[in-house]
Design a protein around this motif. Structure first.
Motif, PDB file in Angstrom:
ATOM      1  N   SER A   1       0.866  -1.168   0.000  1.00  0.00           N
ATOM      2  CA  SER A   1       0.000   0.000   0.000  1.00  0.00           C
ATOM      3  C   SER A   1       0.907   1.223   0.000  1.00  0.00           C
ATOM      4  CB  SER A   1      -0.865  -0.013   1.260  1.00  0.00           C
ATOM      5  OG  SER A   1      -1.434   1.255   1.495  1.00  0.00           O
ATOM      6  N   LYS A   2       0.459   2.290  -0.658  1.00  0.00           N
ATOM      7  CA  LYS A   2       1.231   3.539  -0.669  1.00  0.00           C
ATOM      8  C   LYS A   2       1.289   4.171   0.713  1.00  0.00           C
ATOM      9  CE  LYS A   2      -1.033   5.961  -3.803  1.00  0.00           C
ATOM     10  NZ  LYS A   2      -1.410   6.998  -4.799  1.00  0.00           N
ATOM     11  N   TYR A   3       0.226   4.012   1.486  1.00  0.00           N
ATOM     12  CA  TYR A   3       0.074   4.782   2.717  1.00  0.00           C
ATOM     13  C   TYR A   3       0.095   3.971   4.012  1.00  0.00           C
ATOM     14  CZ  TYR A   3      -1.494   8.334  -0.589  1.00  0.00           C
ATOM     15  OH  TYR A   3      -1.582   9.213  -1.641  1.00  0.00           O
TER      16      TYR A   3
ATOM     17  N   GLU B   1      -6.217  -7.502  -2.389  1.00  0.00           N
ATOM     18  CA  GLU B   1      -5.629  -6.428  -3.194  1.00  0.00           C
ATOM     19  C   GLU B   1      -6.619  -5.308  -3.487  1.00  0.00           C
ATOM     20  OE1 GLU B   1      -3.197  -7.489  -6.580  1.00  0.00           O
ATOM     21  OE2 GLU B   1      -2.747  -9.424  -5.647  1.00  0.00           O
ATOM     22  N   SER B   2      -7.884  -5.649  -3.687  1.00  0.00           N
ATOM     23  CA  SER B   2      -8.878  -4.598  -3.956  1.00  0.00           C
ATOM     24  C   SER B   2      -9.110  -3.740  -2.711  1.00  0.00           C
ATOM     25  CB  SER B   2     -10.186  -5.183  -4.475  1.00  0.00           C
ATOM     26  OG  SER B   2     -10.774  -6.049  -3.539  1.00  0.00           O
ATOM     27  N   LEU B   3      -8.952  -4.309  -1.523  1.00  0.00           N
ATOM     28  CA  LEU B   3      -9.070  -3.525  -0.291  1.00  0.00           C
ATOM     29  C   LEU B   3      -7.898  -2.558  -0.166  1.00  0.00           C
ATOM     30  CD1 LEU B   3     -10.577  -2.909   2.355  1.00  0.00           C
ATOM     31  CD2 LEU B   3      -9.233  -4.733   3.423  1.00  0.00           C
ATOM     32  N   LEU B   4      -6.693  -3.036  -0.472  1.00  0.00           N
ATOM     33  CA  LEU B   4      -5.511  -2.164  -0.414  1.00  0.00           C
ATOM     34  C   LEU B   4      -5.631  -1.024  -1.426  1.00  0.00           C
ATOM     35  CD1 LEU B   4      -2.724  -4.860  -0.066  1.00  0.00           C
ATOM     36  CD2 LEU B   4      -3.526  -3.297   1.713  1.00  0.00           C
ATOM     37  N   GLU B   5      -6.102  -1.335  -2.616  1.00  0.00           N
ATOM     38  CA  GLU B   5      -6.297  -0.304  -3.637  1.00  0.00           C
ATOM     39  C   GLU B   5      -7.347   0.702  -3.177  1.00  0.00           C
ATOM     40  OE1 GLU B   5      -7.830   0.086  -8.251  1.00  0.00           O
ATOM     41  OE2 GLU B   5      -7.158  -1.871  -7.524  1.00  0.00           O
ATOM     42  N   PHE B   6      -8.432   0.199  -2.597  1.00  0.00           N
ATOM     43  CA  PHE B   6      -9.468   1.079  -2.063  1.00  0.00           C
ATOM     44  C   PHE B   6      -8.884   2.024  -1.004  1.00  0.00           C
ATOM     45  CE2 PHE B   6     -12.160   1.907   1.566  1.00  0.00           C
ATOM     46  CZ  PHE B   6     -13.148   2.679   0.984  1.00  0.00           C
ATOM     47  N   LEU B   7      -8.110   1.486  -0.063  1.00  0.00           N
ATOM     48  CA  LEU B   7      -7.530   2.308   1.005  1.00  0.00           C
ATOM     49  C   LEU B   7      -6.635   3.404   0.447  1.00  0.00           C
ATOM     50  CD1 LEU B   7      -6.698  -0.374   3.710  1.00  0.00           C
ATOM     51  CD2 LEU B   7      -8.324   1.525   3.932  1.00  0.00           C
TER      52      LEU B   7
ATOM     53  N   GLU C   1     -18.450   4.516  -0.780  1.00  0.00           N
ATOM     54  CA  GLU C   1     -19.235   3.871  -1.838  1.00  0.00           C
ATOM     55  C   GLU C   1     -18.817   4.356  -3.220  1.00  0.00           C
ATOM     56  OE1 GLU C   1     -23.510   2.374  -0.497  1.00  0.00           O
ATOM     57  OE2 GLU C   1     -23.332   4.572  -0.454  1.00  0.00           O
ATOM     58  N   GLU C   2     -18.566   5.654  -3.354  1.00  0.00           N
ATOM     59  CA  GLU C   2     -18.120   6.207  -4.637  1.00  0.00           C
ATOM     60  C   GLU C   2     -16.806   5.568  -5.083  1.00  0.00           C
ATOM     61  OE1 GLU C   2     -17.855  10.470  -4.359  1.00  0.00           O
ATOM     62  OE2 GLU C   2     -19.894  10.596  -3.555  1.00  0.00           O
ATOM     63  N   LEU C   3     -15.985   5.203  -4.115  1.00  0.00           N
ATOM     64  CA  LEU C   3     -14.671   4.615  -4.419  1.00  0.00           C
ATOM     65  C   LEU C   3     -14.729   3.091  -4.520  1.00  0.00           C
ATOM     66  CD1 LEU C   3     -12.409   6.909  -2.241  1.00  0.00           C
ATOM     67  CD2 LEU C   3     -12.721   6.961  -4.726  1.00  0.00           C
ATOM     68  N   LYS C   4     -15.937   2.546  -4.633  1.00  0.00           N
ATOM     69  CA  LYS C   4     -16.167   1.131  -4.937  1.00  0.00           C
ATOM     70  C   LYS C   4     -16.064   0.174  -3.764  1.00  0.00           C
ATOM     71  CE  LYS C   4     -16.491   2.083  -9.389  1.00  0.00           C
ATOM     72  NZ  LYS C   4     -17.369   3.184  -9.542  1.00  0.00           N
ATOM     73  N   ALA C   5     -16.312   0.672  -2.541  1.00  0.00           N
ATOM     74  CA  ALA C   5     -16.438  -0.251  -1.414  1.00  0.00           C
ATOM     75  C   ALA C   5     -17.712  -1.058  -1.636  1.00  0.00           C
ATOM     76  CB  ALA C   5     -16.515   0.505  -0.102  1.00  0.00           C
TER      77      ALA C   5
END
Length: 120
Positions: A4-6, A27-33, A91-95
């Protein structure tokens, strides 16, 4: 763990014992974060991400919680957002799963297969 970047491994591992699932964090959770942190102008406070079964039980988590599988995170609501606004952004960020925890002033996010939004 995929990177993760952060957020470092210590922040995302089980707070009780540092455990991570064999498959790592979704991986989709890490991208979301990372995408969420890019949108919020203050550091996000991760309450917990991964939980071992023992810790999950001790805090009253669901038996087959997404946290145990590296697919969920609880995030404190940033000071610059109302709780509902923060959930909307998630939600906008695809959670996929968004659970507003009013009594804890946080949002649970998970990467389940279908969309779901509720309040506790």
């Amino acid at each position: 763990m995929t990177s993760s970047k952060y957020f470092d491994e210590d922040t995302l591992s089980c707070p009780h014992c540092g455990w991570q699932p064999d498959m790592g964090i979704d991986e989709s959770l890490l991208e979301f974060l990372d995408n969420l942190q890019d949108e919020v102008d203050e550091p996000l406070e991760i309450i917990n991400c991964v939980r071992c079964a023992e810790y999950n039980d001790s805090i009253g988590g669901y038996k087959n919680s997404y946290h145990i599988h590296g697919m969920a995170v609880d995030i404190a609501c940033p000071e610059s957002y109302l709780l509902d606004e923060f959930a909307d952004l998630c939600e906008e960020l695809k959670a996929k799963g968004v659970v507003i925890k009013n009594d804890e002033d946080c949002v649970h996010i998970d990467m389940r297969s279908r969309k779901c939004r509720c309040e506790e």
